[in-house]
Design a protein around this motif. Structure first.
Motif, short mmCIF file in Angstrom:
data_model
loop_
_atom_site.label_atom_id
_atom_site.label_comp_id
_atom_site.label_asym_id
_atom_site.label_seq_id
_atom_site.Cartn_x
_atom_site.Cartn_y
_atom_site.Cartn_z
N UNK A 14 0.86 -1.18 0.00
CA UNK A 14 0.00 0.00 0.00
C UNK A 14 0.90 1.24 0.00
N UNK A 15 0.54 2.20 -0.83
CA UNK A 15 1.23 3.48 -0.88
C UNK A 15 0.28 4.57 -0.41
N UNK A 16 0.74 5.37 0.55
CA UNK A 16 0.01 6.57 0.98
C UNK A 16 0.87 7.77 0.59
N UNK A 17 0.25 8.74 -0.08
CA UNK A 17 1.01 9.85 -0.66
C UNK A 17 0.22 11.13 -0.47
N UNK A 54 -7.40 2.02 -5.85
CA UNK A 54 -6.89 3.39 -5.90
C UNK A 54 -7.97 4.35 -5.43
N UNK A 55 -7.59 5.24 -4.52
CA UNK A 55 -8.54 6.22 -4.00
C UNK A 55 -7.79 7.53 -3.78
N UNK A 56 -8.46 8.65 -4.04
CA UNK A 56 -7.80 9.93 -3.88
C UNK A 56 -8.77 10.98 -3.36
N UNK A 57 -8.20 12.04 -2.79
CA UNK A 57 -9.01 13.10 -2.21
C UNK A 57 -8.25 14.41 -2.32
N UNK A 58 -8.98 15.48 -2.61
CA UNK A 58 -8.38 16.81 -2.69
C UNK A 58 -9.00 17.69 -1.62
N UNK A 59 -8.20 18.14 -0.66
CA UNK A 59 -8.69 19.00 0.40
C UNK A 59 -8.89 20.41 -0.14
N UNK A 60 -10.11 20.92 -0.01
CA UNK A 60 -10.45 22.23 -0.53
C UNK A 60 -10.08 23.30 0.49
N UNK A 118 -3.53 10.41 -1.73
CA UNK A 118 -3.67 9.24 -2.59
C UNK A 118 -3.35 7.97 -1.81
N UNK A 119 -4.21 6.97 -1.99
CA UNK A 119 -3.93 5.63 -1.45
C UNK A 119 -4.03 4.63 -2.59
N UNK A 120 -2.99 3.84 -2.78
CA UNK A 120 -2.96 2.83 -3.83
C UNK A 120 -2.50 1.50 -3.27
N UNK A 121 -3.27 0.46 -3.52
CA UNK A 121 -2.86 -0.90 -3.21
C UNK A 121 -2.44 -1.55 -4.51
#
Length: 281
Positions: A5-8, A34-40, A48-51
């Motif tokens: 798992x990568x957390x970035x 794969x999941x991602x989020x942009x803090x407004x 970003x989290x990628x397995x």
């Protein structure tokens, strides 16, 4: 086949996903999740989290670490790369009540939580039989002398754990202890924070006449019950509920809220940001 798992996390900018994807492609990795989020915010951040999986043969861990280190430097990023086949090491702390511990051990024994539990620590000796039932070393550390207790806890845990679980451990760990341990601690608090910080939250809730009680799993910081929140849950109560009724209902909330937080942490689904968390549930 190995899974990682990568957390970035970095300031939001063009080209992040493209750069990371190229590293996966060049190293023969297969993206599974794969999941991602942009803090407004005034200065947006990207999470970003990628397995991903790779064939065990020929996998170059040092090479991957180097690639992501260079990528992180280019984007001013914080990052973590973990082998999901290696369980995180932990120790569980508790005081008198064992409902949270019992649930953790049940799920762990059924392989529903992937951890290596190195020991149980309590300022109450009666939990030894439960620890023995699961084949886990038990250490009774009295809380009469706080400084000595914390020194003993550090000797037991610092070199053999990746994080600590406070499963209704009712002793407040000092700022000095936190600075020396230098790793994460996850605590369960028996209220819906930020309401009713500190001791006796059910009594405070009863006195205030609330219509809902809660439980909160959070990271421990030097400020009591004010660390980044991971998971929370609530349950309705009424004027008919006594303090004991609230405690009985709350035990289920505490148990489930803490185990959910532990599972997310073990699976690499949590990222801390300021005094908050990003939880890829």
């Amino acid at each position: 086949m190995k899974k990682f798992v990568l957390l970035f996390c970095c300031p939001d900018q063009v080209g992040i996903v493209a750069r990371i994807s190229s590293i996966f492609f060049q190293n023969g990795c297969n993206i599974l999740e794969s999941d991602q989020y942009r803090a407004q915010e005034s200065r947006p951040h990207f999470f970003l989290r990628v397995v991903f999986s790779v064939e065990s043969e020929g996998y170059d861990n040092k090479g991957m670490q180097q690639h992501f280190s260079e990528c992180a430097a280019a984007f001013s990023a914080h990052w973590i790369l973990r082998d999901l086949g290696i369980p995180l090491k932990t120790a569980i702390f508790l005081s008198k009540d064992d409902h949270c511990l019992s649930e953790i051990l049940y799920l762990w024994s059924n392989r529903e939580i992937f951890l290596e539990i190195n020991c149980l620590v309590s300022n109450h000796s009666h939990h030894k039989s439960l620890a023995e039932r699961y084949g886990i070393p038990f250490h009774h550390i009295a809380s009469d002398d706080k400084k000595m207790a914390e020194e003993n806890i550090l000797k037991l845990t610092k070199s053999c754990t990746d994080f600590l679980i406070l499963a209704r451990y009712m002793q407040i760990l000092s700022e000095d202890f936190l600075e020396k341990y230098q790793k994460d601690l996850i605590n369960i608090h028996h209220s819906f924070l930020p309401s009713f910080i500190g001791r006796n939250p059910y009594q405070k809730a009863f006195d205030r006449g609330v219509k809902m009680i809660g439980a909160t799993a959070h990271f421990v910081t030097k400020d009591l019950d004010e660390g980044p929140i991971i998971t929370q849950s609530v349950k309705s109560v009424s004027h008919r509920d006594t303090v004991e009724d609230m405690k009985n209902k709350g035990r289920i909330l505490e148990r489930d809220t803490l185990t959910e937080a532990i599972r997310y942490y073990a699976e690499g689904k949590i990222m801390k940001y300021q005094n908050k968390t990003i939880v890829f549930s």
